[in-house]
Design an enzyme around this catalytic site. Structure first.
Site, PDB file in Angstrom:
ATOM      1  N   HIS A  90     -19.457 -29.592 -21.826  1.00 13.18           N
ATOM      2  CA  HIS A  90     -20.223 -29.295 -20.620  1.00 13.18           C
ATOM      3  C   HIS A  90     -21.711 -29.474 -20.885  1.00 13.18           C
ATOM      4  O   HIS A  90     -22.145 -29.613 -22.026  1.00 13.18           O
ATOM      5  CB  HIS A  90     -19.926 -27.868 -20.125  1.00 13.18           C
ATOM      6  CG  HIS A  90     -20.510 -26.780 -20.987  1.00 13.18           C
ATOM      7  ND1 HIS A  90     -21.032 -25.617 -20.485  1.00 13.18           N
ATOM      8  CD2 HIS A  90     -20.656 -26.673 -22.341  1.00 13.18           C
ATOM      9  CE1 HIS A  90     -21.467 -24.843 -21.470  1.00 13.18           C
ATOM     10  NE2 HIS A  90     -21.248 -25.462 -22.596  1.00 13.18           N
TER      11      HIS A  90
ATOM     12  N   HIS B 161     -20.627 -23.308 -12.223  1.00  9.93           N
ATOM     13  CA  HIS B 161     -20.668 -24.096 -13.462  1.00  9.93           C
ATOM     14  C   HIS B 161     -19.308 -24.751 -13.681  1.00  9.93           C
ATOM     15  O   HIS B 161     -18.264 -24.203 -13.301  1.00  9.93           O
ATOM     16  CB  HIS B 161     -21.016 -23.210 -14.660  1.00  9.93           C
ATOM     17  CG  HIS B 161     -21.333 -23.998 -15.899  1.00  9.93           C
ATOM     18  ND1 HIS B 161     -22.533 -24.658 -16.084  1.00  9.93           N
ATOM     19  CD2 HIS B 161     -20.595 -24.267 -17.004  1.00  9.93           C
ATOM     20  CE1 HIS B 161     -22.526 -25.274 -17.248  1.00  9.93           C
ATOM     21  NE2 HIS B 161     -21.360 -25.058 -17.827  1.00  9.93           N
TER      22      HIS B 161
ATOM     23  N   CYS C 169     -24.456 -29.865 -14.960  1.00 13.56           N
ATOM     24  CA  CYS C 169     -23.026 -29.662 -15.264  1.00 13.56           C
ATOM     25  C   CYS C 169     -22.117 -30.483 -14.356  1.00 13.56           C
ATOM     26  O   CYS C 169     -21.224 -31.196 -14.833  1.00 13.56           O
ATOM     27  CB  CYS C 169     -22.682 -28.176 -15.204  1.00 13.56           C
ATOM     28  SG  CYS C 169     -22.698 -27.441 -13.554  1.00 13.56           S
TER      29      CYS C 169
END
Length: 354
Positions: free
Chosen positions: A329, A317, A269
């Site tokens: 993402h 994240h 990510c």
């Protein structure tokens, strides 16, 4: 007499023996059943498997960010160590040159002989020439003293460089051990997630991979990607660099998630975010923990395309906001880079990269 007779020992025969054997077998079977029950894995529903896998992926991603940070620090320590070693080598070369110069001066003195100056003046056939030579020798002595001083200084500098290098090497080994620990944690979490998913049928795995995410969360076809790219051109980003980062992220739709990867063909990510802004000429830190402080914080109500959106209380994240409540993402190993709603994970904050 009868009162003193020993009781007769009855043998286990006939029905009594059969009863004992039956009871023993029943007891063993019961124990085995209990033992089997204790060791058997619980039968989880697909929804339960999804919840457990999501938890494992989130924990693995937390460990991945720690791994990325530790590896970044280890790389920096390695660069500092290499620089110290290079500088020490350069200083050593200068020291060797100074030592050679001292050796030449010492050899010249030995050849000329160390005669008391007053006797040299008395025995000289040309006192004026001797005095000129004595003045030259004094200047040479001053030069020699200066060389000795430089050698001593260089020795101290080299020892300091070597001491710094030893400390940096200790730091590097500590960072490398930290990298290995986080890598083991990530590997264990992902392995457990794969084991759970393997218990499902392909159809069940496919259903839970896209559960609750809508069309944007599912794997994208080539036509979906083309449509997304066309939409990207019509979405106003907060600046030219943000627009370039968003365009890069759209181009990477469908790329696999690989923990620790920063592109160009696979990402985790924070690796996707770093690569997207790198393509726009902006250098971002490697981890989510550092990326959230790499720009100006903005409230969720004021998000613009290109803003970085962060999730979970541990800031583990990150995605790139693209407008209309959606982001791009790199989710986890079970899903490629894709479009998803921002509200599918616990929102932790947002940053606008300047």
């Amino acid at each position: 007499m009868a009162a003193h007779r020993r009781p007769r020992q009855r043998s286990l025969g006939g029905n009594t023996a059969r009863t004992a054997v039956t009871l023993a077998l029943a007891g063993a079977a019961t124990a085995a059943a209990f033992e089997g029950t204790g060791n058997a894995e619980p039968q989880l529903t697909p929804a339960q498997v999804k919840a457990e896998v999501d938890r494992l992926y989130q924990e693995a991603e937390t460990a991945t960010e720690k791994y990325d940070g530790a590896r970044e620090k280890a790389d920096a320590a390695q660069r500092r160590l290499n620089s110290l070693r290079d500088e020490a080598a350069r200083r050593q070369q200068k020291l060797n040159t100074a030592r050679d110069e001292l050796g030449s001066l010492a050899a010249a003195q030995y050849r000329d002989g160390a005669i008391d100056p007053s006797w040299q003046l008395a025995l000289s056939s040309d006192p004026d020439r001797y005095l000129d030579g004595a003045a030259f020798a004094e200047r040479a002595g001053d030069r020699q003293a200066g060389t000795v001083t430089r050698v001593r200084e260089q020795l101290r500098e080299i020892e300091q460089l070597r001491s710094d290098a030893r400390a940096e090497l200790t730091s590097l080994r500590s960072r490398q051990a930290e990298v290995r620990r986080h890598k083991q944690t990530v590997t264990a979490k992902l392995g457990e997630a794969r084991r759970l998913l393997a218990r499902l049928t392909p159809a069940e795995r496919s259903r839970i991979a896209g559960a609750g995410a809508g069309a944007g969360h599912a794997s994208r076809s080539a036509s979906d990607t083309r449509a997304a790219l066309e939409q990207a051109g019509s979405v106003a980003a907060s600046g030219s660099r943000a627009a370039a980062a968003v365009a890069y992220a759209y181009q990477k739709l469908g790329s696999p998630y690989v923990w620790g990867a920063t592109g160009p063909n696979a990402f985790d990510c924070s690796g996707l975010v770093q690569a997207a802004y790198r393509s726009a000429g902006v250098s971002l830190p490697r981890t989510t923990y550092a990326q959230i402080d790499a720009g100006r914080r903005v409230p969720r109500s004021q998000l613009q395309p290109g803003d970085l959106v962060f999730f979970y209380s541990g800031i583990s994240h990150v995605g790139i906001y693209i407008g209309n409540g959606r982001m791009i993402h790199a989710p986890n190993p079970s899903a490629p880079v894709r479009v998803a709603p921002v509200d599918e994970m616990p929102f932790a904050g947002a940053t606008r990269v300047s």
